[in-house]
Design a protein around this motif. Structure first.
Motif, PDB file in Angstrom:
ATOM      1  N   THR A   1       0.857  -1.505   0.269  1.00 11.64           N
ATOM      2  CA  THR A   1      -0.062  -0.040  -0.001  1.00 11.64           C
ATOM      3  C   THR A   1       0.529   1.234   0.087  1.00 11.64           C
ATOM      4  OG1 THR A   1      -1.797   0.856   0.778  1.00 11.64           O
ATOM      5  CG2 THR A   1      -0.192   0.026   2.551  1.00 11.64           C
ATOM      6  N   GLY A   2       0.775   2.623  -0.113  1.00 10.63           N
ATOM      7  CA  GLY A   2       1.015   3.819   0.149  1.00 10.63           C
ATOM      8  C   GLY A   2       0.500   4.067   1.034  1.00 10.63           C
ATOM      9  N   SER A   3       1.618   5.026   1.129  1.00 13.49           N
ATOM     10  CA  SER A   3       1.728   5.856   3.084  1.00 13.49           C
ATOM     11  C   SER A   3       0.220   7.214   2.274  1.00 13.49           C
ATOM     12  CB  SER A   3       2.717   6.763   3.415  1.00 13.49           C
ATOM     13  OG  SER A   3       2.946   7.409   3.089  1.00 13.49           O
ATOM     14  N   GLY A   4      -0.756   7.240   3.722  1.00 13.34           N
ATOM     15  CA  GLY A   4      -1.356   8.339   3.586  1.00 13.34           C
ATOM     16  C   GLY A   4      -2.842   8.131   3.013  1.00 13.34           C
ATOM     17  N   GLU A   5      -3.442   8.697   2.997  1.00 16.46           N
ATOM     18  CA  GLU A   5      -5.047   9.259   2.776  1.00 16.46           C
ATOM     19  C   GLU A   5      -4.758   9.726   1.403  1.00 16.46           C
ATOM     20  OE1 GLU A   5      -7.419  11.073   4.657  1.00 16.46           O
ATOM     21  OE2 GLU A   5      -6.865   9.696   6.986  1.00 16.46           O
ATOM     22  N   LYS A   6      -3.665   9.970   0.481  1.00 17.94           N
ATOM     23  CA  LYS A   6      -3.922  10.645  -0.997  1.00 17.94           C
ATOM     24  C   LYS A   6      -3.894   9.473  -1.838  1.00 17.94           C
ATOM     25  CE  LYS A   6      -3.255  15.745   0.210  1.00 17.94           C
ATOM     26  NZ  LYS A   6      -2.655  16.456  -0.008  1.00 17.94           N
TER      27      LYS A   6
ATOM     28  N   ASN B   1      -5.011   2.701  -1.642  1.00 13.37           N
ATOM     29  CA  ASN B   1      -5.683   3.949  -0.745  1.00 13.37           C
ATOM     30  C   ASN B   1      -4.850   5.613  -2.054  1.00 13.37           C
ATOM     31  OD1 ASN B   1      -3.085   3.310  -1.260  1.00 13.37           O
ATOM     32  ND2 ASN B   1      -3.164   4.890   0.956  1.00 13.37           N
ATOM     33  N   GLY B   2      -6.316   5.701  -2.309  1.00  8.47           N
ATOM     34  CA  GLY B   2      -6.222   7.562  -3.340  1.00  8.47           C
ATOM     35  C   GLY B   2      -5.585   7.094  -4.885  1.00  8.47           C
ATOM     36  N   PHE B   3      -4.819   7.697  -5.881  1.00 11.35           N
ATOM     37  CA  PHE B   3      -4.373   7.911  -7.085  1.00 11.35           C
ATOM     38  C   PHE B   3      -3.159   6.679  -6.950  1.00 11.35           C
ATOM     39  CE2 PHE B   3      -5.201  12.532  -6.458  1.00 11.35           C
ATOM     40  CZ  PHE B   3      -6.117  13.061  -7.226  1.00 11.35           C
ATOM     41  N   ALA B   4      -3.442   5.581  -7.811  1.00 14.13           N
ATOM     42  CA  ALA B   4      -3.070   4.545  -8.307  1.00 14.13           C
ATOM     43  C   ALA B   4      -2.671   4.945 -10.545  1.00 14.13           C
ATOM     44  CB  ALA B   4      -3.662   3.787  -8.147  1.00 14.13           C
ATOM     45  N   LEU B   5      -1.709   6.377 -10.560  1.00 13.49           N
ATOM     46  CA  LEU B   5      -1.706   7.015 -11.816  1.00 13.49           C
ATOM     47  C   LEU B   5      -0.087   6.017 -12.581  1.00 13.49           C
ATOM     48  CD1 LEU B   5      -3.232   9.918 -10.814  1.00 13.49           C
ATOM     49  CD2 LEU B   5      -4.722   8.022 -12.123  1.00 13.49           C
ATOM     50  N   GLY B   6      -0.328   5.599 -13.922  1.00 12.05           N
ATOM     51  CA  GLY B   6       1.477   5.677 -14.430  1.00 12.05           C
ATOM     52  C   GLY B   6       1.295   4.914 -13.625  1.00 12.05           C
TER      53      GLY B   6
END
Length: 260
Positions: A55-60, A106-111
């Motif tokens: 996953t990624g940190s933060g909410e964005k 969580n949030g953006f998953a781009l490119g």
């Protein structure tokens, strides 16, 4: 190992790998790709690790893309090498990883972020997630497996549309497209991923690794997936997990798989 761009923690056989560059919306750069490879390579050898939640940190953002500043002045040959190295070190490595990898988006998953999520064995998204492959808006195409994995998941026509328009889709549209398996509230995302991991942990890790190889074989050029399935099926009969699983079933008890 100490990481600059990752948080890596283990609890109850679940390894949590969190991309931690919040100021860059967790964008992938060379160092982060190298650290992710190292974390997965260590996890491969670690007997305690049975499932990975990525996953990624933060909410964005899960990962908002690649760090474009690193390759904006590359030559064609350098660009080709960038894609080849990234696929070998991370994206193909994750796709063929012998232990289950769950992407918690969580949030953006781009490119490159969506390409990384698609490399995982399956995906769960928070209800605020946004996904897309915007590379053509920069004059380039997805280079970390996006043109191959997106059609496999959503179909050729939808993949063509997503890539050509460089647009984003939301979590519910991603669910309708079969790009993600489940959508949850953001504050329940990791808990839901853990519930899926708990179900996986009840089963034979040896058989799961065999299943990953057999399923992936269907998508490899020149490989007969049915033959791979037959080989992996037969190999399971020589494992301690098979002996334990069949014994538990016949004796009406819960299996305690040794993972061998």
């Amino acid at each position: 190992m100490d990481y600059k761009n990752l948080i890596v923690e283990i609890d109850d056989n679940i390894l949590y790998v969190t991309i931690n560059r919040p100021s860059k919306l967790n964008a992938l750069n060379k160092d982060t790709i190298a650290e992710l490879h190292e974390a997965f390579a260590d996890a491969k050898e670690d007997e305690e690790t049975k499932v990975i939640i990525l996953t990624g940190s933060g909410e964005k953002a899960f990962v908002a893309g690649a760090d474009i500043s690193e390759f904006s002045d590359f030559s064609p040959e350098e660009g080709k090498q960038l894609a080849a190295d990234g696929q070998a070190k991370l994206f193909d490595y994750v796709a063929n990883f012998p232990k289950p990898v769950i992407a918690a988006i969580n949030g953006f998953a781009l490119g490159g972020g969506l390409e990384l999520a698609m490399s995982a064995h399956f995906r769960i998204a928070s209800d605020n997630a946004k996904m897309g492959l915007p590379e053509v808006s920069l004059g380039v195409i997805p280079g970390y497996g996006g043109t191959q994995r997106l059609p496999q998941l959503v179909g050729k026509g939808r993949a063509m549309e997503m890539i050509m328009t460089a647009g984003m889709i939301d979590a519910n549209q991603a669910l309708r497209y079969n790009l993600v398996n489940h959508v949850t509230a953001q504050d329940e995302l990791i808990e839901f991923a853990e519930s899926m991991a708990a179900k996986i942990l009840k089963n034979s890790s040896v058989a799961i690794s065999a299943a990953i190889r057999a399923i992936n074989a269907n998508y490899e050029a020149g490989v007969n997936g049915f033959e791979t399935e037959i080989e992996e099926f037969g190999r399971c009969f020589g494992t301690e997990d098979f002996e334990e699983g069949t014994s538990a079933f016949l004796n009406k008890r819960k299996a305690n798989f040794p993972g061998k």
